[in-house]
Design an enzyme around this catalytic site. Structure first.
Site, short mmCIF file in Angstrom:
data_model
loop_
_atom_site.label_atom_id
_atom_site.label_comp_id
_atom_site.label_asym_id
_atom_site.label_seq_id
_atom_site.Cartn_x
_atom_site.Cartn_y
_atom_site.Cartn_z
N GLY A 249 0.76 -1.24 0.00
CA GLY A 249 0.00 0.00 0.00
C GLY A 249 0.79 1.28 0.00
O GLY A 249 0.20 2.36 0.05
N GLU A 291 4.14 -6.17 1.75
CA GLU A 291 3.95 -6.55 0.34
C GLU A 291 3.85 -5.35 -0.59
O GLU A 291 2.80 -5.10 -1.18
CB GLU A 291 2.68 -7.40 0.22
CG GLU A 291 2.75 -8.65 1.05
CD GLU A 291 1.40 -9.33 1.22
OE1 GLU A 291 1.39 -10.54 1.47
OE2 GLU A 291 0.36 -8.65 1.12
N GLY A 293 3.90 -3.38 -3.88
CA GLY A 293 3.81 -3.69 -5.32
C GLY A 293 4.10 -2.43 -6.10
O GLY A 293 5.17 -2.22 -6.67
N ARG A 331 -6.41 2.28 -16.29
CA ARG A 331 -6.61 2.89 -14.97
C ARG A 331 -7.40 4.21 -14.99
O ARG A 331 -8.06 4.53 -14.03
CB ARG A 331 -5.26 3.05 -14.24
CG ARG A 331 -4.59 1.71 -13.96
CD ARG A 331 -3.39 1.81 -13.04
NE ARG A 331 -3.78 2.08 -11.67
CZ ARG A 331 -3.69 3.25 -11.07
NH1 ARG A 331 -3.21 4.29 -11.72
NH2 ARG A 331 -4.09 3.39 -9.83
N CYS A 362 -12.60 1.15 -29.58
CA CYS A 362 -13.83 1.64 -30.16
C CYS A 362 -14.85 1.97 -29.07
O CYS A 362 -15.90 1.36 -28.99
CB CYS A 362 -14.38 0.59 -31.11
SG CYS A 362 -15.50 1.29 -32.28
N1 LLP Z 1 -0.91 -7.18 -0.71
C1 LLP Z 1 -2.21 -7.42 -0.91
C2 LLP Z 1 -2.87 -8.47 -0.16
C3 LLP Z 1 -2.91 -6.67 -1.87
O1 LLP Z 1 -4.20 -6.91 -2.06
C4 LLP Z 1 -2.24 -5.67 -2.61
C5 LLP Z 1 -2.93 -4.89 -3.63
C6 LLP Z 1 -0.87 -5.46 -2.36
C7 LLP Z 1 -0.25 -6.23 -1.40
C8 LLP Z 1 -0.05 -4.45 -3.11
O2 LLP Z 1 -0.50 -3.16 -2.93
P1 LLP Z 1 0.37 -1.94 -3.52
O3 LLP Z 1 1.64 -1.88 -2.72
O4 LLP Z 1 0.65 -2.23 -4.94
O5 LLP Z 1 -0.49 -0.76 -3.33
N2 LLP Z 1 -5.55 -2.30 -9.60
C9 LLP Z 1 -5.44 -1.26 -8.60
C10 LLP Z 1 -4.64 -1.73 -7.41
C11 LLP Z 1 -5.24 -2.92 -6.72
C12 LLP Z 1 -4.41 -3.34 -5.56
C13 LLP Z 1 -4.93 -4.60 -4.99
N3 LLP Z 1 -4.13 -5.15 -3.96
C14 LLP Z 1 -4.77 -0.02 -9.22
O6 LLP Z 1 -4.49 -0.05 -10.41
O7 LLP Z 1 -4.57 0.97 -8.54
#
Ligand code: LLP
Length: 432
Positions: A249, A291, A293, A331, A362
């Site tokens: 997050g 975690e 991402g 997005r 389209c």
């Molecule tokens: N761990 C869990 C259990 C998660 O559900 C997520 C993201 C992460 C880690 C990683 O979160 P981050 O560090 O990337 O914020 N498609 C959406 C984002 C969905 C995130 C879902 N879970 C977007 O494009 O913003």
């Protein structure tokens, strides 16, 4: 341009990404093209590893949330930089195993895992399965028993925290599809159930409160709620959790106004609060997993497009239509997420126009952004959209049967493809 050191303007006036001319990349690999600054990805990975080692209890480490950008090369980078891995489907697990990622360093997530998913994860030897609820715990227990395995499990709990991020990524509140709520008492009851199962070993708890979190506040609240819960569980059952997974997050800056979050500072604050709370409860400090991402890959990504045509509607807007769009970056269409863009050919020029960047699909909602500040666009220009490393390729589709772009990684001033461009044959590959 965003305040990113890897983005510069070279002598030709072109955008350079990690020192490599964007137009040269577009010429070499074609557009649309995802460009990934691998040096930056690795530096971000190393930063999280270092910060968690320094500020959190022994055994703590970050696990790259591969949903942000999943391909074999990213799994290899994560392993080489000392990260664990978070996967959320059999497809992501397959990718990791195919890249020889050590299964014991993988945590398997998901709120609706199938029998096949669980079987694949247990037989593949994953380190942890994050169980989303009681039914799933029982299913994991049954499958592990049949395979003769004692499976390490984290129970996913929801703490009832609202980090005030956008609804699609807000996962910490009680009434949400993920996990077992703490405030309702269900998390405690399910923990008791987990402790009674023979073929699982409850290693601790998992919690993810949401994405795009800029301040430590919500994470500190998460630590407060979870440590109180750990203490309650110990009091009721005698169980002490060796592992606490606090999820991902960490925010990234998509626009100049966003400011750059200090993730190492947030990790230090989390460590301090954890030590304090564990001290108050005289609870042995658990190893912490996190975690990230987006925080790893987002800012390292730039998407390059070629402008196909420009039109200005009298009294209306200026459109620049590009050779990609919601197929490679959904997005804006999905969340209204705003991006920073520039004309890579004239990167140093002032941004004089507010442009609607239109995609090629389209439907009129296929936009990459509206009112995007941009240099005056011309047909044939290369437009660079910044901070597209996360949730772009991984959420891409073949809508309108448009092939998905390749990913070119930059390392030490050299480029190479880590994902090849899809062909027209690829898009019809599954048709019988
Ligand atoms: N761990 C869990 C259990 C998660 O559900 C997520 C993201 C992460 C880690 C990683 O979160 P981050 O560090 O990337 O914020 N498609 C959406 C984002 C969905 C995130 C879902 N879970 C977007 O494009 O913003």
């Amino acid at each position: 341009m965003l305040n990113q050191q890897n983005l510069t303007v070279n002598a030709a006036g072109h955008l350079a990404i990690a020192g490599v001319d964007a137009l040269e990349l577009a010429g070499r690999y074609g557009t649309p093209l995802y460009v990934l600054d691998e040096d930056m990805v690795r530096a971000r990975m190393a930063l999280y590893v270092r910060a968690m080692k320094e500020h959190l209890p022994a055994g703590s480490r970050p696990c790259y949330a591969s949903k942000a950008l999943c391909c074999k090369a990213l799994c290899r980078m994560a392993q080489e930089e000392g990260m664990g891995l978070d996967v959320v489907s059999s497809g992501e697990l397959y990718t990791a195993l195919a890249a020889d990622f050590p299964p014991e360093d993988i945590c398997f997530h998901g709120n609706a895992k199938t029998e096949e998913d669980i079987h694949y994860a247990v037989s593949g030897g994953v380190g942890f399965i994050a169980a989303d609820g009681e039914e799933e715990l029982e299913r994991i227990d049954r499958i592990a028993g049949a395979l003769g395995v004692k499976q390490k499990v984290l129970l996913r709990v929801t703490p009832g925290i609202d980090p005030h991020t956008f609804a699609a990524v807000n996962t910490g509140v009680v009434d949400v599809k993920f996990g077992v709520p703490i405030p309702t008492g269900q998390a405690l009851a399910v923990t008791e159930r987990a402790l009674g199962l023979q073929n699982i070993c409850l290693a601790g708890f998992h919690c993810h409160i949401g994405s795009q979190i800029f301040e430590p506040g919500p994470f500190l609240l998460e630590v407060d709620v979870l440590t109180a819960f750990l203490a309650e569980v110990r009091e009721r059952t005698g169980y002490t959790a060796p592992v606490l997974n606090l999820g991902g997050g960490f925010a990234v800056a998509y626009e100049e106004a966003d400011g750059v979050p200090d993730c190492a500072g947030m990790i230090a604050a989390i460590g301090e609060r954890l030590t304090q709370r564990c001290g108050e409860y005289t609870y042995p400090a658990p190893a912490v997993l996190m975690e990230p991402g987006r925080g790893i890959v987002a800012a390292a990504g730039v998407t390059l497009y070629t402008v196909q045509n420009v039109k200005t509607v009298p009294g209306g807007r200026c459109y620049a239509a590009v050779d990609g769009g919601m197929g490679d970056n959904p997005r804006y269409a999905l969340y209204g997420s705003r991006y920073t863009a520039l004309v890579a050919d004239r990167a140093a020029e002032e941004k004089t126009h507010a442009v609607t960047l239109a995609g090629r699909c389209c439907e009129s909602g296929d936009l990459i952004g509206e009112g995007v500040p941009l240099q005056e666009p011309h047909t044939g220009d290369t437009v660079a959209v910044l901070v597209t490393g996360a949730y772009n390729y991984s959420m891409a589709s073949n809508y309108n049967r448009v092939p998905r772009p390749p990913i070119a990684a930059l390392r030490g001033g050299e480029s190479r493809l880590i994902v090849r461009r899809e062909t027209l044959r690829d898009v019809a590959m599954f048709d019988l």
